[in-house]
Design a protein around this motif. Structure first.
Motif, PDB file in Angstrom:
ATOM      1  N   GLY A  10      43.512  39.800  34.744  1.00 27.65           N
ATOM      2  CA  GLY A  10      43.634  39.825  33.278  1.00 27.65           C
ATOM      3  C   GLY A  10      42.639  38.863  32.655  1.00 27.65           C
ATOM      4  N   THR A  12      40.114  39.277  30.755  1.00 29.15           N
ATOM      5  CA  THR A  12      39.573  39.529  29.414  1.00 29.15           C
ATOM      6  C   THR A  12      40.581  39.248  28.312  1.00 29.15           C
ATOM      7  OG1 THR A  12      40.219  41.815  29.804  1.00 29.15           O
ATOM      8  CG2 THR A  12      37.894  41.262  30.155  1.00 29.15           C
ATOM      9  N   GLY A  13      41.793  38.847  28.671  1.00 29.88           N
ATOM     10  CA  GLY A  13      42.822  38.594  27.660  1.00 29.88           C
ATOM     11  C   GLY A  13      42.768  37.169  27.137  1.00 29.88           C
ATOM     12  N   THR A  36      39.572  40.616  36.905  1.00 27.39           N
ATOM     13  CA  THR A  36      40.055  41.978  36.648  1.00 27.39           C
ATOM     14  C   THR A  36      40.335  42.177  35.166  1.00 27.39           C
ATOM     15  OG1 THR A  36      42.495  41.813  36.685  1.00 27.39           O
ATOM     16  CG2 THR A  36      41.377  41.730  38.823  1.00 27.39           C
ATOM     17  N   ARG A  39      40.641  47.695  30.511  1.00 26.19           N
ATOM     18  CA  ARG A  39      39.652  48.612  29.919  1.00 26.19           C
ATOM     19  C   ARG A  39      38.434  47.916  29.318  1.00 26.19           C
ATOM     20  NH1 ARG A  39      44.431  50.787  29.582  1.00 26.19           N
ATOM     21  NH2 ARG A  39      45.028  49.164  28.126  1.00 26.19           N
ATOM     22  N   GLU A 125      56.564  38.535  32.560  1.00 26.97           N
ATOM     23  CA  GLU A 125      57.334  39.768  32.787  1.00 26.97           C
ATOM     24  C   GLU A 125      57.488  40.054  34.284  1.00 26.97           C
ATOM     25  OE1 GLU A 125      54.562  39.536  30.924  1.00 26.97           O
ATOM     26  OE2 GLU A 125      54.952  40.239  28.881  1.00 26.97           O
ATOM     27  N   ASP A 149      53.056  29.200  31.303  1.00 27.71           N
ATOM     28  CA  ASP A 149      53.730  29.219  29.999  1.00 27.71           C
ATOM     29  C   ASP A 149      53.913  27.771  29.564  1.00 27.71           C
ATOM     30  OD1 ASP A 149      54.729  30.967  28.133  1.00 27.71           O
ATOM     31  OD2 ASP A 149      56.209  31.843  29.481  1.00 27.71           O
ATOM     32  N   MET A 203      47.363  34.248  20.508  1.00 32.54           N
ATOM     33  CA  MET A 203      47.768  34.891  21.766  1.00 32.54           C
ATOM     34  C   MET A 203      47.522  36.392  21.682  1.00 32.54           C
ATOM     35  SD  MET A 203      51.467  32.976  22.278  1.00 32.54           S
ATOM     36  CE  MET A 203      52.234  33.658  20.808  1.00 32.54           C
ATOM     37  N   MET A 265      46.554  26.611  24.700  1.00 37.81           N
ATOM     38  CA  MET A 265      46.929  27.034  26.059  1.00 37.81           C
ATOM     39  C   MET A 265      46.026  26.434  27.130  1.00 37.81           C
ATOM     40  SD  MET A 265      49.693  28.611  26.397  1.00 37.81           S
ATOM     41  CE  MET A 265      49.531  29.213  28.076  1.00 37.81           C
TER      42      MET A 265
HETATM   43  P1  NDP Z   1      46.283  39.888  26.448  1.00 34.88           P
HETATM   44  O1  NDP Z   1      46.797  41.168  25.922  1.00 34.88           O
HETATM   45  O2  NDP Z   1      45.432  39.055  25.595  1.00 34.88           O
HETATM   46  O3  NDP Z   1      45.497  40.163  27.836  1.00 34.88           O
HETATM   47  C1  NDP Z   1      46.052  40.942  28.850  1.00 34.88           C
HETATM   48  C2  NDP Z   1      45.101  41.068  30.005  1.00 34.88           C
HETATM   49  O4  NDP Z   1      45.652  41.956  30.969  1.00 34.88           O
HETATM   50  C3  NDP Z   1      43.741  41.663  29.637  1.00 34.88           C
HETATM   51  O5  NDP Z   1      42.769  41.164  30.523  1.00 34.88           O
HETATM   52  C4  NDP Z   1      43.961  43.151  29.865  1.00 34.88           C
HETATM   53  O6  NDP Z   1      42.738  43.855  30.077  1.00 34.88           O
HETATM   54  C5  NDP Z   1      44.812  43.113  31.125  1.00 34.88           C
HETATM   55  N1  NDP Z   1      45.705  44.266  31.248  1.00 34.88           N
HETATM   56  C6  NDP Z   1      46.478  44.796  30.267  1.00 34.88           C
HETATM   57  N2  NDP Z   1      47.178  45.847  30.753  1.00 34.88           N
HETATM   58  C7  NDP Z   1      46.830  45.979  32.052  1.00 34.88           C
HETATM   59  C8  NDP Z   1      47.185  46.894  33.083  1.00 34.88           C
HETATM   60  N3  NDP Z   1      48.054  47.899  32.869  1.00 34.88           N
HETATM   61  N4  NDP Z   1      46.630  46.743  34.316  1.00 34.88           N
HETATM   62  C9  NDP Z   1      45.755  45.743  34.542  1.00 34.88           C
HETATM   63  N5  NDP Z   1      45.358  44.854  33.605  1.00 34.88           N
HETATM   64  C10 NDP Z   1      45.898  44.960  32.373  1.00 34.88           C
HETATM   65  O7  NDP Z   1      47.567  39.081  26.945  1.00 34.88           O
HETATM   66  P2  NDP Z   1      47.774  37.491  26.954  1.00 34.88           P
HETATM   67  O8  NDP Z   1      46.620  36.824  27.607  1.00 34.88           O
HETATM   68  O9  NDP Z   1      48.256  37.039  25.640  1.00 34.88           O
HETATM   69  O10 NDP Z   1      49.053  37.382  27.920  1.00 34.88           O
HETATM   70  C11 NDP Z   1      48.961  37.604  29.310  1.00 34.88           C
HETATM   71  C12 NDP Z   1      50.285  37.189  29.944  1.00 34.88           C
HETATM   72  O11 NDP Z   1      50.435  35.786  29.763  1.00 34.88           O
HETATM   73  C13 NDP Z   1      51.512  37.831  29.285  1.00 34.88           C
HETATM   74  O12 NDP Z   1      52.478  38.070  30.261  1.00 34.88           O
HETATM   75  C14 NDP Z   1      52.013  36.761  28.322  1.00 34.88           C
HETATM   76  O13 NDP Z   1      53.399  36.828  28.094  1.00 34.88           O
HETATM   77  C15 NDP Z   1      51.650  35.495  29.083  1.00 34.88           C
HETATM   78  N6  NDP Z   1      51.431  34.327  28.239  1.00 34.88           N
HETATM   79  C16 NDP Z   1      50.447  34.350  27.300  1.00 34.88           C
HETATM   80  C17 NDP Z   1      50.231  33.244  26.475  1.00 34.88           C
HETATM   81  C18 NDP Z   1      49.129  33.236  25.468  1.00 34.88           C
HETATM   82  O14 NDP Z   1      48.888  32.196  24.852  1.00 34.88           O
HETATM   83  N7  NDP Z   1      48.413  34.314  25.242  1.00 34.88           N
HETATM   84  C19 NDP Z   1      51.083  32.058  26.590  1.00 34.88           C
HETATM   85  C20 NDP Z   1      52.043  32.123  27.654  1.00 34.88           C
HETATM   86  C21 NDP Z   1      52.213  33.228  28.439  1.00 34.88           C
HETATM   87  P3  NDP Z   1      41.922  44.496  28.807  1.00 34.88           P
HETATM   88  O15 NDP Z   1      41.405  43.333  28.010  1.00 34.88           O
HETATM   89  O16 NDP Z   1      40.857  45.267  29.467  1.00 34.88           O
HETATM   90  O17 NDP Z   1      42.915  45.305  28.045  1.00 34.88           O
END
Ligand code: NDP
Length: 387
Positions: A10, A12-13, A36, A39, A125, A149, A203, A265
């Motif tokens: 993940g 790119t998130g 990883t 999309r 999750e 977290d 987030m 974070m």
């Molecule tokens: P984002 O939506 O910003 O990023 C999600 C990441 O997962 C992206 O790299 C996305 O790729 C990838 N992804 C999404 N769906 C799939 C899939 N089906 N298969 C493989 N890869 C996938 O989420 P966050 O970074 O906000 O959160 C990530 C996790 O961290 C969550 O569980 C959240 O609860 C937890 N969390 C987040 C915090 C935050 O500050 N953001 C704080 C504490 C916990 P693409 O970009 O290509 O879609």
């Protein structure tokens, strides 16, 4: 000093890019092996090139040719599919950031845990749904699960040197989200844009909506139970709108330890990246004199039923947490697509919990089956709502 080898699931998130930001500031300490994404092929390829990663995995198979093209000549292999994701999670890297959103991250997280890696767990999750299956697997393999977290990371820091039997309770703080002071009537009309506008944290969309319903705190309650082994009645939730205290541990002697920091974070992520050492971050330092005062209140379970539902699911045990999570994921996606209203998220979760009679999962495959069945039934419920 040998560099710590890193995989980011993940990448790119929101959490993934914060992790990359820290790693790229300390190239002498970290070596990126694998990244990883689902999309976002451009961001994935760009990060892989910048960090000299050796493997980049894209979930959407149709995007593999574009990823290969973008990585041509970089020395980074492009891949897709289940096996590639498992290789990313349980391959060469000793430290794995689990930052995929939702139950979609469960199998790769389990692969990393079963391979005995150090797993920095943001993907709550996965733990909420697999629970004891994951903590048992970690015990067997010797994997270390480090909480990312901010609340759980705070508790982890407040527990250093402690014996669990000396802890009387955990206090998870909650900002209260963007609708903390809103009435149910106001909330009924809230749009996705208003729900994702979190007052303190930046987030991803799904967790931002979860913060607005307080389901995020409910998922965190279940996460805390699995990480720290305390029952529901010894884990309290306290609303603290400034998000300065990230959580607390109360001990039997009446001492309460808290971890404080600015809402960035990169602080908890850095804690897991450098653990058991520390590393510098550019996060803003706390200026308590400027903040002046900190406020606290109890959560309102009437206005925010999702938190009540999560506690009930934890206390009921069995498959309830899987149903809670799956129903919530489907409902949040529908809300973000403007297919249902804000209040309908918790209503659908409550309906799914009431209807489910799934048996407790014995394996990750069972978790995935219960997750899929719940998604189908919530899909039907939504169809009935919109017909
Ligand atoms: P984002 O939506 O910003 O990023 C999600 C990441 O997962 C992206 O790299 C996305 O790729 C990838 N992804 C999404 N769906 C799939 C899939 N089906 N298969 C493989 N890869 C996938 O989420 P966050 O970074 O906000 O959160 C990530 C996790 O961290 C969550 O569980 C959240 O609860 C937890 N969390 C987040 C915090 C935050 O500050 N953001 C704080 C504490 C916990 P693409 O970009 O290509 O879609």
């Amino acid at each position: 000093m040998t560099r710590r080898t890193i995989a980011i699931l993940g990448a790119t998130g929101s959490v993934g890019t914060s992790t990359l930001d820290l790693i790229e500031r300390a190239p002498d300490r970290f070596e990126v092996v694998t990244l990883t994404a689902a999309r976002n092929v451009a961001a994935l390829a760009d990060a892989a090139r910048r960090t000299n990663a050796r493997l980049a995995v894209i979930d959407d198979e149709a995007l593999l040719p574009e990823l290969s093209e973008r990585l041509a000549g970089s020395g980074c292999r492009a891949a897709t599919g289940r096996e590639a994701l498992d290789e990313a999670a349980a391959g060469e890297a000793e430290w794995v950031m689990a930052a995929i959103v939702g139950c979609a991250g469960l199998e790769p997280v389990m692969a990393a845990v079963e391979a005995g890696r150090t797993v920095a767990l943001a993907n709550k999750e996965a733990l909420v749904t697999a629970g004891a299956l994951m903590t048992d697997a970690a015990r067997r393999s010797g994997a270390t699960i480090l909480p990312v977290d901010s609340e759980h990371n705070a508790i982890f820091q407040c527990l250093v040197g402690a014996r669990l039997e000396d802890v009387s309770r955990l206090i998870l703080t909650a900002s209260g989200g963007p609708f903390r002071t809103r009435s149910r009537a106001d909330m009924a009309a809230m749009t996705p844009a208003q729900a994702v506008a979190h007052p303190n944290w930046s987030m991803g969309a799904k967790i931002s909506v979860d913060s607005a319903t307080l389901m995020n705190k409910g998922l965190e309650l279940i996460e805390a139970h699995h990480l720290f082994g305390l029952p529901s009645e010894r884990i309290d939730i306290l609303v603290h709108p400034q998000s300065v205290i990230h959580s607390m541990v109360e001990y039997v002697d009446g001492s309460t330890l808290a971890q404080l920091g600015s809402p960035d974070m990169r602080i908890p992520i850095a804690h897991t990246l450098a653990w058991p050492q520390r590393m510098a971050t550019p996060a803003e330092r706390l200026d308590l004199a400027r903040i002046g005062s900190l406020d606290f209140e109890l959560p309102d379970l009437e206005r925010f039923p999702a938190l009540r539902l999560a506690r009930e699911a934890l206390e009921a045990g069995g498959a309830k947490a899987i149903v809670l999570n799956a129903a919530n994921e489907v409902a949040v996606a529908a809300f973000l697509a403007s297919r249902i209203g804000f209040l309908e998220i918790a209503e659908l979760v409550e309906q799914a919990l009431a209807q489910s009679d799934a048996s407790p999962p014995q394996s990750v495959a069972d978790v995935i089956d219960i997750d899929a069945a719940t998604r189908d039934s919530v899909g039907d419920m939504m169809q009935a709502l919109t017909d």
